[in-house]
Write a protein that holds these residues in place. Structure first.
Motif, short mmCIF file in Angstrom:
data_model
loop_
_atom_site.label_atom_id
_atom_site.label_comp_id
_atom_site.label_asym_id
_atom_site.label_seq_id
_atom_site.Cartn_x
_atom_site.Cartn_y
_atom_site.Cartn_z
N MET A 324 0.82 -1.21 0.00
CA MET A 324 0.00 0.00 0.00
C MET A 324 0.86 1.26 0.00
O MET A 324 0.57 2.23 -0.72
CB MET A 324 -0.91 0.01 1.23
CG MET A 324 -2.25 -0.64 0.98
SD MET A 324 -3.29 0.36 -0.12
CE MET A 324 -3.74 1.70 0.99
N ALA A 325 1.91 1.25 0.80
CA ALA A 325 2.78 2.44 0.88
C ALA A 325 3.41 2.73 -0.47
O ALA A 325 3.43 3.89 -0.93
CB ALA A 325 3.86 2.22 1.94
N GLY A 326 3.92 1.69 -1.16
CA GLY A 326 4.51 1.89 -2.47
C GLY A 326 3.49 2.35 -3.48
O GLY A 326 3.77 3.21 -4.34
N SER A 327 2.29 1.80 -3.41
CA SER A 327 1.22 2.17 -4.33
C SER A 327 0.84 3.63 -4.17
O SER A 327 0.72 4.38 -5.15
CB SER A 327 0.00 1.28 -4.08
OG SER A 327 -1.09 1.70 -4.85
N LEU A 328 0.65 4.06 -2.93
CA LEU A 328 0.23 5.45 -2.68
C LEU A 328 1.33 6.44 -3.02
O LEU A 328 1.05 7.57 -3.44
CB LEU A 328 -0.24 5.60 -1.24
CG LEU A 328 -1.51 4.82 -0.89
CD1 LEU A 328 -1.88 5.01 0.56
CD2 LEU A 328 -2.68 5.21 -1.80
#
Length: 356
Positions: A324-328
């Motif tokens: 999620m962190a990489g995606s956001l």
């Protein structure tokens, strides 16, 4: 205050309206062939309109808007076609997994099995149900193509989107095969589990819908690359959340019996993590029980405890957060419209924080 036609809640209503209109037309076509097809038309219609999060059309629509596309009923109909691809995948998935229910009601093969048995027809009721599910899943896939190409958008726009749509349908189909193959071979590696998650679900849930929207809008390579950087890790996080719910989810919310993924022998990232962390005795117990359709509630709870105690649940939750962190981060840097960025951020949260 009136609701903006661009807000996600209203988009879902518009997608459902487009699907309902299309399916009503298809029902008329089937009934003109033979009245016996009424059950086919009703089943597909109820399956498509009876639930679902509509995430795929939402990602496609906001991928389109983020790339500069203007709102229209045509683009809503185009992205609604993704729900027919989803219906096809779920009908076939339930058949392959021998699932009795979907969204709290009988799965398609069970529905037609019951129809056969209730009518006292000849032959195997189970075999009839299986055949019906194969054919209805195929029909939904055929209709996805028809809805996309009859949506009313210019042919030049559809020609750009066609390769994305075709690639997506190929990926989800071979991803499903890899899932079946992995269960048959007993592969418990994280690498295999990750590949199955990417191709069975991650790509066609987020990345390909975003790229479909970008193609419909005529986006350049920078936007498409940003959508892939955002969509692929988010899709993987979505599938990992699905894996967790398949073992630890509340049946009252998921609409499926508790521990169904364990009875079906799913070799998910969660299960692969447990195999990697358990001692020899624990791995043996998990291997013996995994895929046993007779596994009772007590057996499910023992496996849940083993998976939780091994640290696999915590590791999977940590992996979801990492993805999620990489995606956001990728979304924050994407060269897209600000309103679309905000909605896509909310969709990302909804996809991974869900309980169903």
């Amino acid at each position: 205050m009136t609701t903006s036609p661009l807000e996600p809640a209203d988009l879902r209503t518009r997608v459902d309206k487009a699907l309902a209109a299309f399916l009503a037309g298809q029902q008329d076509r089937l009934l003109a062939i033979d009245p016996a097809l009424a059950e086919v038309a009703a089943t597909v219609t109820e399956f498509v309109l009876g639930g679902g999060k509509r995430l795929r059309p939402a990602f496609a629509y906001w991928g389109f808007r983020g790339a500069g596309g203007a709102d229209s009923d045509g683009v809503v109909a185009a992205v609604a076609a993704l729900e027919l691809v989803q219906a096809s995948a779920l009908i076939h998935d339930d058949l392959m997994d021998r699932s009795d229910t979907r969204r709290g009601v009988p799965s398609v093969h069970r529905r037609f099995e019951k129809l056969h048995a209730g009518a006292g027809w000849r032959g195997s009721a189970g075999g009839f149900g299986d055949c019906a599910a194969v054919l209805l899943g195929d029909l939904a896939l055929v209709w996805s193509d028809e809805l996309l190409h009859g949506c009313g958008l210019p042919l030049t726009d559809l020609a750009r989107a066609r390769p994305v749509f075709d690639t997506m349908r190929t990926e989800v189909t071979v991803g499903q095969y890899l899932d079946v193959l992995t269960q048959a071979t007993g592969d418990t590696s994280l690498e295999r589990a990750g590949k199955v998650a990417r191709f069975k679900s991650a790509k066609y849930t987020v990345e390909r819908p975003l790229l479909l929207g970008a193609a419909l809008a005529g986006a350049g390579p920078e936007v498409s690359a940003a959508y892939s950087a955002f969509g692929l890790p988010l899709g993987e996080a979505f599938q990992l959340r699905d894996d967790v719910l398949g073992v630890f989810g509340d049946p009252a919310q998921t609409g499926k019996p508790a521990g169904d993924d364990l009875r079906e022998g799913k070799r998910t990232y969660l299960v692969a993590s447990a195999f990697g962390a358990l001692d020899e005795a624990g791995r043996s117990e998990l291997e013996t029980a995994l895929g046993d359709p007779r596994l009772d509630d007590a057996g499910v709870e023992r496996l849940r405890a083993a998976i939780r105690d091994s640290g696999a649940l915590a590791a999977t939750e940590a992996r979801i957060e990492e993805l999620m962190a990489g995606s956001l981060d990728a979304l924050a840097a994407a060269p897209i419209d600000g309103e679309a960025r905000e909605v896509l951020h909310r969709l990302a949260e909804a996809a991974t924080r869900r309980s169903v």
